[in-house]
Design a protein around this motif. Structure first.
Motif, PDB file in Angstrom:
ATOM      1  N   TYR A 329       0.948  -1.288  -0.084  1.00 31.82           N
ATOM      2  CA  TYR A 329      -0.070   0.122  -0.021  1.00 31.82           C
ATOM      3  C   TYR A 329       0.928   1.142   0.090  1.00 31.82           C
ATOM      4  O   TYR A 329       0.620   2.055  -0.729  1.00 31.82           O
ATOM      5  CB  TYR A 329      -0.783  -0.015   1.213  1.00 31.82           C
ATOM      6  N   THR A 330       1.892   1.483   0.830  1.00 32.30           N
ATOM      7  CA  THR A 330       2.648   2.585   0.843  1.00 32.30           C
ATOM      8  C   THR A 330       3.575   2.831  -0.289  1.00 32.30           C
ATOM      9  O   THR A 330       3.685   4.158  -0.828  1.00 32.30           O
ATOM     10  CB  THR A 330       3.621   2.461   1.951  1.00 32.30           C
ATOM     11  N   HIS A 333       0.771   4.073  -3.050  1.00 37.81           N
ATOM     12  CA  HIS A 333       0.383   5.408  -2.546  1.00 37.81           C
ATOM     13  C   HIS A 333       1.445   6.468  -2.939  1.00 37.81           C
ATOM     14  O   HIS A 333       0.906   7.364  -3.561  1.00 37.81           O
ATOM     15  CB  HIS A 333       0.004   5.287  -0.920  1.00 37.81           C
ATOM     16  N   GLU A 334       2.774   6.148  -2.572  1.00 35.23           N
ATOM     17  CA  GLU A 334       3.622   7.403  -2.698  1.00 35.23           C
ATOM     18  C   GLU A 334       3.850   7.237  -4.236  1.00 35.23           C
ATOM     19  O   GLU A 334       4.113   8.349  -4.545  1.00 35.23           O
ATOM     20  CB  GLU A 334       4.771   6.841  -1.991  1.00 35.23           C
ATOM     21  N   HIS A 337       1.100   9.635  -5.902  1.00 33.34           N
ATOM     22  CA  HIS A 337       1.306  11.043  -5.915  1.00 33.34           C
ATOM     23  C   HIS A 337       2.063  11.804  -7.172  1.00 33.34           C
ATOM     24  O   HIS A 337       1.989  12.806  -7.556  1.00 33.34           O
ATOM     25  CB  HIS A 337       2.042  11.331  -4.544  1.00 33.34           C
ATOM     26  N   HIS A 343      -4.569  13.361  -1.881  1.00 32.88           N
ATOM     27  CA  HIS A 343      -5.581  12.359  -1.187  1.00 32.88           C
ATOM     28  C   HIS A 343      -6.928  12.247  -1.361  1.00 32.88           C
ATOM     29  O   HIS A 343      -7.503  13.496  -1.639  1.00 32.88           O
ATOM     30  CB  HIS A 343      -5.168  12.676   0.482  1.00 32.88           C
ATOM     31  N   TRP A 355      -6.353   3.434  -3.208  1.00 39.04           N
ATOM     32  CA  TRP A 355      -5.042   3.608  -2.646  1.00 39.04           C
ATOM     33  C   TRP A 355      -4.339   4.939  -2.190  1.00 39.04           C
ATOM     34  O   TRP A 355      -3.747   5.064  -1.173  1.00 39.04           O
ATOM     35  CB  TRP A 355      -4.011   3.234  -3.838  1.00 39.04           C
ATOM     36  N   MET A 356      -5.265   5.861  -2.601  1.00 39.29           N
ATOM     37  CA  MET A 356      -4.928   7.211  -2.122  1.00 39.29           C
ATOM     38  C   MET A 356      -5.562   7.907  -0.899  1.00 39.29           C
ATOM     39  O   MET A 356      -5.444   8.967  -0.267  1.00 39.29           O
ATOM     40  CB  MET A 356      -5.204   8.512  -3.158  1.00 39.29           C
ATOM     41  N   ASN A 357      -6.344   6.947  -0.049  1.00 36.80           N
ATOM     42  CA  ASN A 357      -6.944   7.199   0.930  1.00 36.80           C
ATOM     43  C   ASN A 357      -6.093   6.784   2.205  1.00 36.80           C
ATOM     44  O   ASN A 357      -5.237   5.862   1.692  1.00 36.80           O
ATOM     45  CB  ASN A 357      -8.291   6.550   1.316  1.00 36.80           C
ATOM     46  N   TYR A 358      -6.255   7.130   3.486  1.00 38.21           N
ATOM     47  CA  TYR A 358      -5.719   6.553   4.566  1.00 38.21           C
ATOM     48  C   TYR A 358      -6.681   5.562   5.255  1.00 38.21           C
ATOM     49  O   TYR A 358      -7.653   5.690   5.511  1.00 38.21           O
ATOM     50  CB  TYR A 358      -5.136   7.354   5.525  1.00 38.21           C
ATOM     51  N   TYR A 488       3.320  10.931   4.677  1.00 39.71           N
ATOM     52  CA  TYR A 488       2.251   9.773   4.996  1.00 39.71           C
ATOM     53  C   TYR A 488       2.722   9.256   6.230  1.00 39.71           C
ATOM     54  O   TYR A 488       4.015   8.514   6.345  1.00 39.71           O
ATOM     55  CB  TYR A 488       2.425   8.804   3.904  1.00 39.71           C
TER      56      TYR A 488
END
Length: 721
Positions: A329-330, A333-334, A337, A343, A355-358, A488
């Motif tokens: 996920y990390t 996600h990165e 960007h 986000h 993938w862009m939510n927490y 993040y």
């Protein structure tokens, strides 16, 4: 452009949404969706090129949603002669999209028609496109693409099928030696953790396959560079050191930007250990350090607690599966960007399963562990449309600034209309006047409005995505402040006491937030009146601020006016944003700040920039150096606390003499910095004296008791010789 020879290999079955015993599409041997490329057909010339993307049926797998869009990019070919002369070079012209095309299937072809929407212009009369894609056995295409206005064909292209990926990208990965351990990259079995959506198809997800499902052919460079990070004293990466390492990486790469290329670093620990990942490079229009563009680089911090249970090979426990899931996920996600994704909550989609939510933000709204119970390992539909079909300049690395793409909603506009029943008050405070070039720092204060305690995420800087800031400029244009960095990590929880019915202080929390320089450069670079408004968002908590007006003054002297040409420079802005840097890529910026601190020592401008200079010279700086085949972090600057104290002395005296309460936070931060410098310089008694004097000064200005108690406690905690 990337060339692929020959037709596609035979692919499995027709798209399921069209399959059937009497369906003529059953004669087709595979989907037609993907990327096509071809030249204009006018008079046999090859002066224009079309990169075409068709997205109307299932291509890679059922886990890759169909977006029902068609899009393309136009290029003009310049030069080109028979070998050995250089080939023709494609020059990008513009991008277009058809949002909801009409699709007509027959036994041996599909015809797609629709109205063309250009991202950067509105043609008059309107443009229509007709795309005919034939097939025969395993061969798909070529596609005939005809553009028309008023029923008359104005241009035509014959485009060969290239790939079922809509975009392609190369990712270069570097590894700090301290974390150059298996697993180097995420490999996640979607059935390895029991908390997952029902009906999840079992598959092995990697960084490549996750982006393949999104429509991007991501290639990880097999050559991995290992950076020796064992230098004594190097414990955690700062944003400036990350940026320096990235610039060193890209300095070895020849070629122009924008480009489908990205750099990722697996590092050990960030200077703030709660951060697990970061995108940290600056605006393309302002060059960034070393004059390279933005949205190129990100880092993942392998020593974060998220990854404590990572194991090489298939996970044997739920904890190991959880760690690998978050590892994947990390990374995704990165890297997201870099494609210009904000986000989810910054786009007014806090419930997005993307993938862009927490995960923890989603759970705060929907219940514990709900994100992973609902998340199907994909971007949401709006993001997929942008990724596959967005304006090329706003998608490609090094193109438009982060968060500037035309696909984005107006962040926080809806939230700024929240009603009065807020559980938190967000108050913006600052001096009503800033001198020209003076760094702008705004106090963000959260106050509990409930009669019971309330937990908040105390990270109020936009760097962490908890606050969104809108700025109305003197020309009437409203822009969103977008941070150079995107951090993040885990929330930093702070409990606010119930709404004050007596002593004030424990019910509120303040942070001084710098807003001088962002992704689009300097925010307050023109004299005049500015208005600011902010939105705090953390899980199910929202707070809309007051509207704060600040005025930026005219240059006070001709000297100041002339100096502005040097000050409003990207290197200066990045040095301010990073809290100082001794990187050679920012050396000119730091020299300019040092000159400003000296020239304007009697002004707030001089006092503030002196703090950045002090942070630079007062701490060690480690930079990436590549010599004789060795790639390692070396100490480029040894901390000089005495020099840092000297440069901040005029500012200290200025704040001591001032009775401006709006400078209290700035004064507090400066003394905190100086106390640490005194300790590093072997003079703890001077640190204690300055903290005690600070408490006395702020007490006379009516600062809340809990703030004074905190300063007094810090003074008592100063170690003795």
């Amino acid at each position: 452009m990337t060339e692929h020879s020959g037709p596609p290999t035979e692919r499995s079955g027709p798209p399921t949404e069209h399959s059937g015993p009497s369906d003529p599409l059953a004669l087709q041997r595979g989907p037609v969706s993907g990327r096509y490329e071809g030249f204009g057909t006018e008079l046999g010339t090859r002066t224009s090129l079309l990169d075409l993307r068709i997205d109307i049926d299932t291509r890679y797998s059922g886990d890759s949603p169909v977006m029902n869009r068609v899009s393309g990019d136009f290029f003009q070919l310049l030069g080109g002669s028979p070998p050995p002369a250089p080939p023709a070079q494609p020059i990008y012209i513009e991008s277009w999209i058809v949002d909801n095309p009409a699709v007509a299937w027959s036994a041996d072809r599909v015809v797609v028609t629709g109205a063309v929407r250009y991202w950067q212009r509105t043609p008059n009369p309107a443009v229509q496109v007709r795309i005919t894609v034939p097939w025969s056995g395993a061969a798909i295409g070529p596609a005939m693409v005809e553009f028309s206005t008023g029923g008359t064909t104005t241009a035509a292209y014959l485009c060969n099928y290239r790939s079922d990926d809509f975009r392609t990208m190369v990712l270069e990965l570097d590894y700090a030696a301290s974390v150059n351990t298996a697993p180097h990259v995420p490999v996640y079995d979607t059935h390895s953790h029991p908390n997952r959506p029902g009906g999840t198809r079992r598959r092995i997800l990697t960084l490549e396959s996750a982006y393949r499902e999104a429509g991007v052919g991501l290639t990880v460079d097999p050559v991995r560079t290992v950076i020796d990070d064992s230098a004594p004293g190097f414990a955690g990466w700062s944003p400036a050191e990350l940026h320096d390492a990235m610039e060193t990486a890209f300095s070895r790469i020849n070629g122009a930007w924008p480009a489908w290329s990205m750099w990722g670093l697996q590092a050990g620990t960030f200077e703030s250990p709660t951060v697990g990942g970061i995108m940290f490079d600056a605006d393309a229009g302002f060059g960034g350090a070393g004059r390279s563009p933005e949205r190129q680089g990100f880092a993942v911090f392998r020593k974060h607690t998220w990854f404590d249970d990572l194991a090489a090979g298939p996970p044997q426990t739920v904890a190991q599966a959880r760690a690998m899931r978050h590892f994947l996920y990390t990374w995704v996600h990165e890297a997201g960007h870099a494609f210009n994704f904000l986000h989810s909550w910054n786009k007014a989609r806090p419930n997005s399963l993307s993938w862009m939510n927490y995960d923890w933000r989603y759970d705060m709204i929907n219940g514990q562990d709900k994100f992973w119970a609902d998340f199907r390992f994909r971007f949401d539909d709006e993001e997929l449309v942008h990724l596959r079909h967005g304006d090329l300049a706003s998608v490609m690395m090094g193109g438009d600034p982060w968060a500037s793409g035309g696909h984005l909603e107006s962040p926080a506009v809806r939230a700024t209309r929240l009603g009065p029943d807020q559980s938190l008050e967000l108050l913006l405070r600052a001096p009503s006047y800033f001198s020209y070039m003076e760094p702008v720092e705004i106090e963000f204060r959260l106050r509990n409005l409930l009669p019971v305690p309330q937990s908040i995420d105390a990270r109020l800087s936009p760097d962490h995505g908890t606050t969104t800031v809108l700025v109305r400029k003197p020309n009437g244009r409203t822009v969103q402040f977008n941070s150079v960095m995107c951090l993040y990590g885990l929330p930093e929880t702070r409990v606010l006491a119930p709404a004050a019915d007596g002593a004030q202080g424990p019910d509120r929390y303040s942070e001084l937030v710098p807003l001088t320089f962002g992704k689009r450069g300097f925010v307050f670079d023109e004299p005049g009146q500015y208005e600011l408004r902010a939105v705090y968002s953390s899980g199910n908590q929202y707070a809309v601020s007051n509207t704060l007006g600040v005025r930026i003054g005219q240059p006070a002297t001709k000297e100041q006016d002339r100096f502005a040409a040097e000050f409003f420079d990207r290197q200066v802005g990045l040095a301010l944003t990073f809290g100082g840097s001794m990187s050679p890529y920012l050396a000119t910026g730091l020299r300019t700040l040092a000159e400003a601190a000296d020239r304007f020592a009697d002004d707030d401008l001089g006092a503030k920039v002196a703090t950045t200079v002090a942070k630079s010279v007062g701490r060690d700086f480690f930079g990436r150096t590549i010599t004789d085949g060795e790639d390692k972090m070396v100490q480029r600057h040894k901390a000089d606390p005495a020099a840092a104290l000297a440069v901040t002395e005029p500012g200290l005296q200025r704040y001591r003499k001032s009775d401006d309460r709006s400078a209290n936070l700035t004064y507090n931060e400066l003394v905190t910095l100086r106390a640490n410098l005194h300790i590093a310089n072997g003079d703890p008694e001077l640190a204690r004296q300055e903290l005690v004097a600070l408490a006395e000064d702020l007490s006379a200005r009516g600062v809340n008791r809990n703030v004074l108690e905190d300063i007094t406690a810090r003074a008592k905690a100063v170690p003795r010789r």
